[in-house]
Design a protein around this motif. Sequence first.
Motif, PDB file in Angstrom:
ATOM      1  N   ILE A 118      -4.203  -3.479  11.908  1.00 27.80           N
ATOM      2  CA  ILE A 118      -3.647  -4.227  10.763  1.00 27.80           C
ATOM      3  C   ILE A 118      -2.624  -3.330  10.082  1.00 27.80           C
ATOM      4  O   ILE A 118      -2.981  -2.288   9.519  1.00 27.80           O
ATOM      5  N   LEU A 119      -1.380  -3.748  10.151  1.00 31.43           N
ATOM      6  CA  LEU A 119      -0.311  -2.983   9.496  1.00 31.43           C
ATOM      7  C   LEU A 119      -0.175  -3.478   8.058  1.00 31.43           C
ATOM      8  O   LEU A 119       0.021  -4.667   7.812  1.00 31.43           O
ATOM      9  N   ILE A 120      -0.311  -2.526   7.120  1.00 33.22           N
ATOM     10  CA  ILE A 120      -0.114  -2.857   5.699  1.00 33.22           C
ATOM     11  C   ILE A 120       1.192  -2.215   5.252  1.00 33.22           C
ATOM     12  O   ILE A 120       1.349  -0.990   5.305  1.00 33.22           O
ATOM     13  N   LEU A 121       2.127  -3.056   4.812  1.00 34.52           N
ATOM     14  CA  LEU A 121       3.428  -2.548   4.368  1.00 34.52           C
ATOM     15  C   LEU A 121       3.332  -2.021   2.937  1.00 34.52           C
ATOM     16  O   LEU A 121       2.394  -2.373   2.195  1.00 34.52           O
ATOM     17  N   GLY A 122       4.336  -1.244   2.566  1.00 31.83           N
ATOM     18  CA  GLY A 122       4.315  -0.583   1.260  1.00 31.83           C
ATOM     19  C   GLY A 122       4.377  -1.520   0.068  1.00 31.83           C
ATOM     20  O   GLY A 122       4.170  -1.092  -1.069  1.00 31.83           O
ATOM     21  N   ASP A 123       4.671  -2.802   0.291  1.00 30.38           N
ATOM     22  CA  ASP A 123       4.663  -3.760  -0.826  1.00 30.38           C
ATOM     23  C   ASP A 123       3.558  -4.810  -0.642  1.00 30.38           C
ATOM     24  O   ASP A 123       3.644  -5.913  -1.174  1.00 30.38           O
ATOM     25  N   GLN A 124       2.516  -4.424   0.106  1.00 33.57           N
ATOM     26  CA  GLN A 124       1.399  -5.361   0.346  1.00 33.57           C
ATOM     27  C   GLN A 124       0.072  -4.706  -0.060  1.00 33.57           C
ATOM     28  O   GLN A 124      -0.909  -4.733   0.694  1.00 33.57           O
ATOM     29  N   LEU A 125       0.064  -4.120  -1.272  1.00 38.66           N
ATOM     30  CA  LEU A 125      -1.043  -3.238  -1.638  1.00 38.66           C
ATOM     31  C   LEU A 125      -2.128  -3.972  -2.435  1.00 38.66           C
ATOM     32  O   LEU A 125      -2.398  -3.650  -3.590  1.00 38.66           O
ATOM     33  N   ASN A 147       5.592  -7.209  -7.232  1.00 36.23           N
ATOM     34  CA  ASN A 147       6.306  -7.186  -5.953  1.00 36.23           C
ATOM     35  C   ASN A 147       5.710  -6.224  -4.939  1.00 36.23           C
ATOM     36  O   ASN A 147       6.151  -6.196  -3.781  1.00 36.23           O
ATOM     37  N   THR A 148       4.729  -5.441  -5.346  1.00 38.47           N
ATOM     38  CA  THR A 148       4.042  -4.576  -4.376  1.00 38.47           C
ATOM     39  C   THR A 148       2.576  -4.994  -4.211  1.00 38.47           C
ATOM     40  O   THR A 148       1.812  -4.299  -3.534  1.00 38.47           O
ATOM     41  N   GLY A 149       2.186  -6.082  -4.848  1.00 41.77           N
ATOM     42  CA  GLY A 149       0.818  -6.577  -4.668  1.00 41.77           C
ATOM     43  C   GLY A 149      -0.203  -5.943  -5.605  1.00 41.77           C
ATOM     44  O   GLY A 149      -1.378  -6.306  -5.571  1.00 41.77           O
ATOM     45  N   LEU A 150       0.214  -4.982  -6.442  1.00 45.42           N
ATOM     46  CA  LEU A 150      -0.772  -4.390  -7.356  1.00 45.42           C
ATOM     47  C   LEU A 150      -1.279  -5.445  -8.342  1.00 45.42           C
ATOM     48  O   LEU A 150      -2.423  -5.365  -8.809  1.00 45.42           O
ATOM     49  N   LEU A 151      -0.416  -6.383  -8.680  1.00 42.42           N
ATOM     50  CA  LEU A 151      -0.843  -7.542  -9.465  1.00 42.42           C
ATOM     51  C   LEU A 151      -0.545  -8.793  -8.649  1.00 42.42           C
ATOM     52  O   LEU A 151       0.436  -8.838  -7.911  1.00 42.42           O
ATOM     53  N   MET A 152      -1.391  -9.802  -8.822  1.00 37.92           N
ATOM     54  CA  MET A 152      -1.132 -11.084  -8.156  1.00 37.92           C
ATOM     55  C   MET A 152      -0.631 -12.084  -9.209  1.00 37.92           C
ATOM     56  O   MET A 152      -1.094 -12.062 -10.361  1.00 37.92           O
ATOM     57  N   PRO A 153       0.303 -12.962  -8.833  1.00 43.25           N
ATOM     58  CA  PRO A 153       0.926 -13.818  -9.849  1.00 43.25           C
ATOM     59  C   PRO A 153      -0.058 -14.709 -10.601  1.00 43.25           C
ATOM     60  O   PRO A 153       0.074 -14.873 -11.810  1.00 43.25           O
ATOM     61  N   MET A 154      -1.071 -15.250  -9.910  1.00 46.30           N
ATOM     62  CA  MET A 154      -1.939 -16.197 -10.617  1.00 46.30           C
ATOM     63  C   MET A 154      -2.747 -15.508 -11.710  1.00 46.30           C
ATOM     64  O   MET A 154      -2.955 -16.082 -12.780  1.00 46.30           O
ATOM     65  N   GLU A 155      -3.170 -14.263 -11.475  1.00 42.54           N
ATOM     66  CA  GLU A 155      -3.942 -13.590 -12.537  1.00 42.54           C
ATOM     67  C   GLU A 155      -3.063 -13.316 -13.760  1.00 42.54           C
ATOM     68  O   GLU A 155      -3.531 -13.363 -14.899  1.00 42.54           O
ATOM     69  N   VAL A 156      -1.783 -13.062 -13.511  1.00 47.21           N
ATOM     70  CA  VAL A 156      -0.848 -12.827 -14.617  1.00 47.21           C
ATOM     71  C   VAL A 156      -0.641 -14.125 -15.404  1.00 47.21           C
ATOM     72  O   VAL A 156      -0.703 -14.155 -16.635  1.00 47.21           O
ATOM     73  N   LEU A 157      -0.442 -15.214 -14.676  1.00 51.74           N
ATOM     74  CA  LEU A 157      -0.202 -16.511 -15.327  1.00 51.74           C
ATOM     75  C   LEU A 157      -1.431 -16.964 -16.113  1.00 51.74           C
ATOM     76  O   LEU A 157      -1.304 -17.487 -17.233  1.00 51.74           O
TER      77      LEU A 157
END
Length: 512
Positions: free
Chosen positions: A5-12, A273-283
């Motif tokens: 499983i490759l995890i990219l630097g903006d998929q954290l 944009n790096t996945g540290l936060l997810m949009p729905m939790e922010v909204l």
Amino acid sequence: MSNIILILGDQLNLQMNSLQGVDKDTDRILMAEVKTEATYVKHHKKKIVFVFSAMRHFALLLREKGYNVDYYRYDSPDNKGSLYAHVEDAVASYQPEKVCVAHPGEYRLLSEIKQWESKLGVAVEISSDNRFIAEQHFFADWAEGKKQFRMEFFYRELRKHTGLLMEGNQPSGGKWNYDADNRESFKKAPDIPPPSTFEVDDITKEVIDLVNIEFSGHFGSLDDFHFAVTRAEALKVLDTFIDERLEKFGQYQDAMLEGDPWLYHSHIGLYLNTGLLMPMEVLLAAQNAFDNDKAPLNSVEGFIRQILGWREYVRGFYWYFMPGLKDKNYLNAQRNLPDFFWTANTKMNCLSQCVQDTHQHAYAHHIQRLMVLGNFALLAGLEPKQVNEWYLLVYADAYEWVEMPNVSAMVLFADGGHLASKPYAASGSYINKMSNYCGSCHYSVKEKTGAQACPFNYLYWHFVERNRDKFENNPRMAMIYRTMTKMDETKVKHMFEDADTFLICLDNNEEV
Ligand code: FAD
Ligand code: DLZ
Ligand code: SF4
């Protein structure tokens, strides 16, 4: 057999689709700091520190959770320099059944990954990117048969779809959009809560040392690095914003202030944009503040619109119009980016301040990006490719899926108007109204012609005139062309002459 499983630097984020169903006994997680990703543009030094440090912290978290992680640091002797080389090496070592990766955020990387299966002779599974609320096809479905693709209508669909700020079928408060209430500037020195800052830990310290050595030629200052680098820290940034600044976010959303780019903004773009936060939790945090009377509707709606509206919209727009978007230049803008975009050496105080903020913090807020830096790029006719590259490398939150629609379509009108119904062009009076930059500027914002005149003033009319064939029949521009015909002819002539002289100076890289 195992999977890689490759995890990219903006998929954290542990919630990434690519991490679901992983067998902790047999599967291998692969993460690598690589030259190809760190240098495809010369990212701001603070952005690289942020991404590498956040990657290292995420790898530790994965290990704590029991995953097998193969992590390659940038300066380790076995670093192979590219994601493909690491995947190829892992395939040779583990002979996996398949390689899994979540859909990358940029077209160039998706095109590359799509070739891996045939190159490697092993299945490559690309899972959907759940760092967004809408599935990628949502935009294409919505866009089907449309000639115009206005964010406002896309946003309303997502409000209905998610139920955010909805009372049954109706928007909370009776209106979809409260932007008209969100245009105040500061009348006196404001007392704004400072942005959240975090101590540099040993991991980040090591990365700073690395970046100082390996990326010394990149743009930006590394002084005073204070970004969050873990999800826990990013959640603190969010909580502090909701508690301390959301209330006034709307009111001062478009305001600018010399020496302070942070203001009442949230500063979470790089974490989303790096996945540290997810949009729905922010909204949901914003909706919750509204439900509990902690913030007014104009602020909460304004904030929710940025994330549920603009962020989702530009991501859909990017994938819908790529790869063509990259080459668009509707206004045939050909001018080179002036040196002051790197040095901040210009007598135009607004531009100098915005470049300085950008250099120092890898951050400038939306109106600085749009109405100062972007407005200048539009009025001066800077070439879209160079402008895109600049924006992609200078901001810590910059990834092509979000940068390019904002730059090519919103700022430069390079797509010919799919995103915007008219160009976001403005004279100096807009900047003066929304900021205190003009007070200490070499130029005078009140003057329209002559050596002291604010360049935005004459460049504005020069832009309108030189693009007459493109905009004269645009109903939203009709008033501007009517105003021009009523203006004193000699004054207009002088403005065009001043603009020509200014643009020649710009081409010669003389100080302006
Ligand atoms: P806030 O003002 O607090 O807004 C909250 C969030 O809304 C942001 O974090 C972001 O996720 C979202 N948002 C707001 N406006 C936009 C928008 N226009 N498009 C997409 N999302 C938006 N944003 C990026 O994330 N990366 C970029 O590379 C980027 N480049 C930009 C280039 C230009 C020319 C312009 C005009 C805007 C650009 N933006 C970009 C949008 C916006 O300026 C930033 O998202 C914002 O300034 C980030 O700061 P913040 O987190 O404090 O945002
Ligand atoms: C931005 C970035 C940087 C600077 N470095 C890396 C890296 O070394 N390894 C990696 O996996 N990802 C990095 N990234 C994020 C990628 O560039 C990002 O995943 C793509 O641009 C797709 O959005
Ligand atoms: Fe910018 Fe013109 Fe104001 Fe100077 S006078 S800060 S150039 S808008």
